[in-house]
Design an enzyme around this catalytic site. Structure first.
Site, mmCIF file in Angstrom:
data_model
loop_
_atom_site.group_PDB
_atom_site.id
_atom_site.type_symbol
_atom_site.label_atom_id
_atom_site.label_comp_id
_atom_site.label_asym_id
_atom_site.label_seq_id
_atom_site.Cartn_x
_atom_site.Cartn_y
_atom_site.Cartn_z
ATOM 1 N N SER A 241 0.813 -1.251 0.043
ATOM 2 C CA SER A 241 -0.070 0.026 0.075
ATOM 3 C C SER A 241 0.779 1.402 0.057
ATOM 4 C CB SER A 241 -0.852 0.064 1.329
ATOM 5 O OG SER A 241 -2.113 -0.790 0.954
ATOM 6 N N LYS B 15 0.288 3.786 -2.824
ATOM 7 C CA LYS B 15 -0.742 4.418 -3.027
ATOM 8 C C LYS B 15 -0.324 5.967 -2.938
ATOM 9 C CE LYS B 15 -4.617 2.052 -0.763
ATOM 10 N NZ LYS B 15 -4.300 0.532 -0.230
ATOM 11 N N SER C 25 -5.484 3.473 4.737
ATOM 12 C CA SER C 25 -5.091 2.437 3.527
ATOM 13 C C SER C 25 -6.367 1.973 2.776
ATOM 14 C CB SER C 25 -4.181 1.844 3.955
ATOM 15 O OG SER C 25 -3.369 0.901 2.832
#
Length: 436
Positions: free
Chosen positions: A141, A144, A196
């Site tokens: 993540s 991101k 997240s």
């Protein structure tokens, strides 16, 4: 000519230990001399050791996947590995696979479980120390950050969208978006960065043109930033075919993101109110979901003096990934961790130890740069100097054929004894040298 990673032959393994408790048979009542069951054997774990990357195990690609998350779709093939630049981006020392420290640096802190990491000045971009900085790992993540930068550039944060069932049902971690809920892009960004949320990632990617288009834009931005180890396969960071990044690349992306005031504010936010969503009329007895307080999941923010925030990440294949930053006495530092474990201490605690280490180094310390992506004036050293941990070894990764260098070699061989010809060839090589 492609550079080989500086490496040394080393083998690091993980020992799994366990025990089976056996219970002895106790004599029946009235039997003389019956003995009690022996105590079960003591269970011990193998002592923790920091992963050894001196042998350059991740020069070209991350470790093999342990599941089917990266299996290509039917009818398609898995992408080849991300090309290796001719020279290590950020400086020659960052081509090493093991620990990269400035001369005279003190020993590293204990219990750093990450296979690769980078510690850098968040303002100047100077790299203070690193380990396997260009090793290829899955970002989970932390990628991101790329989606956030694309969304911040293209979307109006005040625009309100209605979430779809596909948004709400996105695989993996979620902030809590519901079908029919109304959210501003600012709120989606909060869910993306603070919690997240893969559901928030899906809703943002949908507005960018869908997952495939969003991924293409993320990869284009990575290339523009000089993050040449990076290929993302999903907007959220879920593993997919060809997924790759490196501690250096995450540092480059994070360094860029920190310059964006909106992103910097998002990762520094501890709590914010997040909307609920209406009941689904197709579900009997369903009820409206109320809004709630969304808390940042990055523990560095609450527990480290001067923390600016960061981003967490985890998948079964990527293991733990992490980026974090802090400011003390007017000095901002950032750290990235990849291929880590949550033991013996959590990733944010490992980041905190590396940040402490960085603050103890002189401000002038440098082993490379996040912003200077050119090579030096010397011809790239193809053989490289082995890591100090095991002198005399060579890269574990194969070297790709480079037509330009092969041609130059043939010219040089043919020009032996001709001083003028050698000078001309050297000049041609200098003119044609690539800069990154």
């Amino acid at each position: 000519m492609m550079w080989r990673r500086k490496c040394a032959v080393a083998v690091a393994g993980t020992v799994l230990s366990g025990s089976i408790a056996f219970t002895g048979v106790v004599g029946t009542s009235g039997v003389a001399g019956a003995q009690p069951a022996p105590p079960p054997p003591t269970t011990t774990e193998a002592p923790f050791t920091t992963p050894n990357t001196d042998s350059c195990p991740f020069t070209s690609s991350p470790a093999p996947a342990i599941d089917l998350s990266e299996a290509p779709a039917p009818g398609s093939t898995a992408p080849t590995a991300v090309p290796i630049p001719e020279s290590p981006v950020g400086g020659d020392k960052l081509g090493e696979c093991g620990v990269v420290l400035p001369d005279g640096a003190p020993p590293l802190p204990a219990d750093i479980a990450a296979s690769g990491w980078v510690l850098a000045d968040a303002e100047t971009g100077e790299v203070l120390a690193a380990k396997d900085p260009h090793g290829r790992y899955r970002p989970a993540s932390t990628i991101k950050m790329l989606l956030a930068l694309v969304a911040l550039d293209e979307l109006d944060l005040d625009t309100e969208i209605t979430a779809t069932a596909e948004d709400a049902d996105a695989e993996g971690s979620a902030v809590g978006i519901g079908k029919g809920g109304k959210y501003t892009n600012r709120q989606l960004m909060q869910g993306l960065v603070m919690a997240s949320g893969n559901d928030a990632a899906h809703a943002l990617a949908r507005q960018l043109g869908g997952d495939a288009v969003a991924v293409s834009k993320m990869n284009a931005l990575a290339a523009e930033l000089g993050a040449l180890d990076t290929r993302t396969a999903t907007p959220s960071g879920l593993d997919g075919p060809g997924m790759s990044s490196s501690p250096y690349d995450l540092a480059v992306i994070f360094h860029t993101a920190l310059q964006n005031p909106t992103f910097a504010g998002l990762i520094h936010t501890e709590t914010v109110e997040f909307p609920g969503f209406p009941k689904d009329p197709t579900i009997p007895d369903d009820q409206d979901r109320p809004g709630f307080t969304l808390a940042n999941d990055n523990q560095l923010l609450y527990n480290y003096d001067g923390a600016l925030g960061g981003k967490t990440g985890f998948t079964d294949d990527a293991r733990h990934t992490y980026v974090g930053a802090a400011e003390r006495n007017g000095r901002k530092l950032l750290v990235t961790l990849m291929g880590g474990e949550a033991k013996p201490i959590r990733p944010w605690e490992q980041a905190a130890r590396l940040l402490d280490y960085g603050y103890a180094l002189p401000a002038s310390t440098t082993v490379g740069s996040l912003t200077d992506r050119s090579t030096d004036d010397a011809t790239p050293d193809v053989t490289r100097t082995p890591s100090a941990a095991a002198p005399g070894s060579i890269s574990a990764a194969p070297t790709a054929t480079d037509t330009e260098s092969d041609t130059t070699d043939r010219i040089l061989v043919g020009a032996v004894g001709g001083v003028v010809v050698i000078a001309l060839v050297a000049g041609a090589v200098a003119l044609n040298r690539r800069r990154r």
